[in-house]
Scaffold this motif. Sequence first.
Motif, PDB file in Angstrom:
ATOM      1  N   VAL A  20     -78.004  45.449   9.272  1.00  4.56           N
ATOM      2  CA  VAL A  20     -77.129  44.330   8.898  1.00  4.56           C
ATOM      3  C   VAL A  20     -77.367  43.297   9.716  1.00  4.56           C
ATOM      4  O   VAL A  20     -77.635  43.323  10.907  1.00  4.56           O
ATOM      5  N   THR A  21     -76.982  41.727   9.159  1.00  8.46           N
ATOM      6  CA  THR A  21     -76.807  40.741  10.152  1.00  8.46           C
ATOM      7  C   THR A  21     -75.456  40.448   9.990  1.00  8.46           C
ATOM      8  O   THR A  21     -74.725  40.413   9.026  1.00  8.46           O
ATOM      9  N   ILE A  22     -74.897  40.071  11.231  1.00  7.67           N
ATOM     10  CA  ILE A  22     -73.310  39.513  11.432  1.00  7.67           C
ATOM     11  C   ILE A  22     -73.459  38.449  11.872  1.00  7.67           C
ATOM     12  O   ILE A  22     -73.986  37.933  13.015  1.00  7.67           O
ATOM     13  N   THR A  23     -72.534  37.464  11.588  1.00 15.10           N
ATOM     14  CA  THR A  23     -72.274  36.204  12.117  1.00 15.10           C
ATOM     15  C   THR A  23     -71.258  36.345  13.184  1.00 15.10           C
ATOM     16  O   THR A  23     -70.371  37.248  13.098  1.00 15.10           O
ATOM     17  N   THR A  24     -71.623  35.509  14.179  1.00 12.51           N
ATOM     18  CA  THR A  24     -70.970  35.625  15.495  1.00 12.51           C
ATOM     19  C   THR A  24     -69.822  34.595  15.199  1.00 12.51           C
ATOM     20  O   THR A  24     -68.697  34.713  15.953  1.00 12.51           O
ATOM     21  N   GLY A  25     -69.620  33.785  14.126  1.00 12.96           N
ATOM     22  CA  GLY A  25     -68.553  32.620  14.168  1.00 12.96           C
ATOM     23  C   GLY A  25     -68.883  31.514  15.011  1.00 12.96           C
ATOM     24  O   GLY A  25     -68.165  30.365  14.634  1.00 12.96           O
ATOM     25  N   ASN A  26     -69.978  31.508  15.568  1.00 11.50           N
ATOM     26  CA  ASN A  26     -70.327  30.134  16.309  1.00 11.50           C
ATOM     27  C   ASN A  26     -71.572  29.471  15.570  1.00 11.50           C
ATOM     28  O   ASN A  26     -72.120  30.045  14.777  1.00 11.50           O
ATOM     29  N   ARG A  27     -71.642  28.141  15.894  1.00 15.48           N
ATOM     30  CA  ARG A  27     -72.778  27.505  15.002  1.00 15.48           C
ATOM     31  C   ARG A  27     -73.655  26.947  16.426  1.00 15.48           C
ATOM     32  O   ARG A  27     -73.175  26.401  17.466  1.00 15.48           O
ATOM     33  N   ALA A  28     -74.927  27.100  15.786  1.00 15.08           N
ATOM     34  CA  ALA A  28     -75.900  26.377  16.706  1.00 15.08           C
ATOM     35  C   ALA A  28     -75.819  24.836  16.578  1.00 15.08           C
ATOM     36  O   ALA A  28     -74.985  24.318  15.850  1.00 15.08           O
ATOM     37  N   PRO A  29     -76.504  24.287  17.628  1.00 10.66           N
ATOM     38  CA  PRO A  29     -76.451  22.804  17.521  1.00 10.66           C
ATOM     39  C   PRO A  29     -76.906  21.966  16.343  1.00 10.66           C
ATOM     40  O   PRO A  29     -76.630  21.085  16.126  1.00 10.66           O
ATOM     41  N   ASP A  30     -77.982  22.711  15.593  1.00  6.97           N
ATOM     42  CA  ASP A  30     -78.376  22.201  14.492  1.00  6.97           C
ATOM     43  C   ASP A  30     -77.210  22.321  13.230  1.00  6.97           C
ATOM     44  O   ASP A  30     -77.703  22.113  11.889  1.00  6.97           O
ATOM     45  N   GLY A  31     -76.210  23.142  13.373  1.00  8.31           N
ATOM     46  CA  GLY A  31     -75.213  23.445  12.330  1.00  8.31           C
ATOM     47  C   GLY A  31     -75.320  24.859  11.695  1.00  8.31           C
ATOM     48  O   GLY A  31     -74.612  25.208  10.738  1.00  8.31           O
ATOM     49  N   GLN A  32     -76.404  25.487  11.867  1.00 10.04           N
ATOM     50  CA  GLN A  32     -76.445  26.885  11.522  1.00 10.04           C
ATOM     51  C   GLN A  32     -75.651  27.892  12.313  1.00 10.04           C
ATOM     52  O   GLN A  32     -75.317  27.742  13.111  1.00 10.04           O
ATOM     53  N   ARG A  33     -75.279  29.037  11.263  1.00  8.01           N
ATOM     54  CA  ARG A  33     -74.582  29.952  11.924  1.00  8.01           C
ATOM     55  C   ARG A  33     -75.320  31.052  12.895  1.00  8.01           C
ATOM     56  O   ARG A  33     -76.295  31.242  12.524  1.00  8.01           O
ATOM     57  N   GLU A  34     -74.862  31.371  14.148  1.00  9.16           N
ATOM     58  CA  GLU A  34     -75.442  32.215  14.843  1.00  9.16           C
ATOM     59  C   GLU A  34     -75.158  33.635  14.446  1.00  9.16           C
ATOM     60  O   GLU A  34     -74.318  33.785  13.756  1.00  9.16           O
TER      61      GLU A  34
END
Length: 60
Positions: A20-34
């Motif tokens: 599974v892929t889990i979002t960390t709640g942070n965003r990368a500098p280009d705006g995508q979710r980590e």
Amino acid sequence: MPQHTPSRPICGHCDGFPTVTITTGNRAPDGQRETISANCPACHGTGRTVPASAYVRTGR
């Protein structure tokens, strides 16, 4: 003639969805979710209860 594939037992812990892929709640500098990936600890990301090596058949 048709070839029949033997059924593979599905892992009861993950119901066949081993990674599974889990979002960390942070965003990368280009705006995508980590995101991070997590594998099922029972089947180690295979989705089956029997190791794949058990299905390998050797010929002569």
